[in-house]
Design an enzyme around this catalytic site. Structure first.
Site, PDB file in Angstrom:
ATOM      1  N   TYR A 156      17.582  31.396  65.037  1.00  0.00           N
ATOM      2  CA  TYR A 156      18.869  31.332  65.741  1.00  0.00           C
ATOM      3  C   TYR A 156      18.671  31.597  67.228  1.00  0.00           C
ATOM      4  O   TYR A 156      19.173  30.859  68.083  1.00  0.00           O
ATOM      5  CB  TYR A 156      19.815  32.361  65.134  1.00  0.00           C
ATOM      6  CG  TYR A 156      21.140  32.536  65.849  1.00  0.00           C
ATOM      7  CD1 TYR A 156      22.172  31.616  65.667  1.00  0.00           C
ATOM      8  CD2 TYR A 156      21.371  33.638  66.669  1.00  0.00           C
ATOM      9  CE1 TYR A 156      23.392  31.788  66.290  1.00  0.00           C
ATOM     10  CE2 TYR A 156      22.592  33.814  67.297  1.00  0.00           C
ATOM     11  CZ  TYR A 156      23.597  32.887  67.108  1.00  0.00           C
ATOM     12  OH  TYR A 156      24.808  33.061  67.739  1.00  0.00           O
ATOM     13  N   LYS A 160      19.273  29.080  70.400  1.00  0.00           N
ATOM     14  CA  LYS A 160      20.189  29.408  71.491  1.00  0.00           C
ATOM     15  C   LYS A 160      19.471  29.435  72.835  1.00  0.00           C
ATOM     16  O   LYS A 160      20.047  29.060  73.866  1.00  0.00           O
ATOM     17  CB  LYS A 160      20.869  30.753  71.223  1.00  0.00           C
ATOM     18  CG  LYS A 160      21.825  30.749  70.036  1.00  0.00           C
ATOM     19  CD  LYS A 160      22.939  29.736  70.207  1.00  0.00           C
ATOM     20  CE  LYS A 160      24.013  29.873  69.129  1.00  0.00           C
ATOM     21  NZ  LYS A 160      25.081  28.857  69.264  1.00  0.00           N
TER      22      LYS A 160
END
Length: 256
Positions: A156, A160
């Site tokens: 994740y 990002k």
């Protein structure tokens, strides 16, 4: 300072979630014609109903942003119904803490697709539309995990970080064509992140007490920043990753 989006078209993905819903409501209240998108039809309809009840204008499109064709379909829908795009807010995303060695190949692909690929594909579809129109704004919801590592959020966070870099690249490549691109990096908000916070040492209470401002962020905190960044009042703000975290990123992390 008054923010007015009258006559502007705004796409918001993940509009059925907390930040997406708050943002959809706010942009509509400020006069925008909102295209709200989400994969969950029921939650998306709830957002549309709330906008209508508040006197705003919004259209909906159910789409899976991890599918490049469906991401492109959102942009095409906006062009066909509203004649173009002024703001694209890539807000869809998410994860749940998982140790790196426990992430399967399938989960890796899913997390990457949701948190980076979807942003890339929608942005690339929107760019030529904005160039032809003479300008526009691309916003993306990112995360503090994209700037500093967080236990259990390796994929994740990497995705990002990619979004952060993508927004900066769009900013410098398309700034002279009237296009701005920025990212908003919230910390854990008092909404869909509660389940994640419950899994952390000290739980929600401990996490909240550790915040510099003594509270969690709200969807409205993020929505108001998005509305500002996409407005003419932020006309010279380009290529930034703005923490909206109550001071979390300002803290020095020390062991223990």
């Amino acid at each position: 300072m008054k923010i007015d989006y009258t006559g502007k078209s705004v796409i918001i993905t993940g509009a059925g979630g907390s930040i997406g819903r708050a943002s959809s409501l706010l942009f509509a209240q400020l006069g925008a014609s909102v295209i709200a998108s989400d994969i969950n039809e029921e939650r998306l309809q709830e957002t549309i109903d709330q906008i209508a009840n508040a006197g705003g204008s919004a259209l909906s499109i159910v789409a899976d942003v991890t599918d490049p064709d469906e991401a492109a379909g959102i942009v095409k829908f906006a062009c066909n119904t509203l004649g173009g795009i002024d703001v694209l807010f890539n807000n869809a995303g998410g994860s749940f803490p998982t140790p790196m060695e426990a992430i399967s190949k399938e989960e890796f692909q899913r997390l990457r697709s949701l948190n980076f690929d979807a942003v890339y594909h929608a942005s690339m579809e929107a760019l030529p539309v904005m160039v032809a129109k003479g300008g526009g704004v691309i916003l993306s919801t990112t995360s503090g995990a994209g700037s500093g590592a967080v236990n259990g959020l390796a994929v994740y966070g990497a995705a990002k970080a990619g979004v952060n870099s993508l927004m900066r690249s769009i900013a410098i490549e398309y700034g002279r064509k009237g296009i701005r691109a920025n990212a908003i990096a919230p910390s854990a908000a008092s909404t869909g992140m509660i389940r994640w916070l419950e899994s952390t040492p000290g739980g929600v209470k401990g996490f909240t007490e550790a915040q510099p401002m003594g509270r969690l962020g709200t969807p409205e905190d993020i929505a108001s920043v998005a509305a500002f960044l996409a407005s003419e009042h932020a006309a010279f703000v380009n290529g930034v990753v703005l923490p909206v975290d109550g001071g979390v990123e300002a803290m020095l992390a020390v062991p223990g």
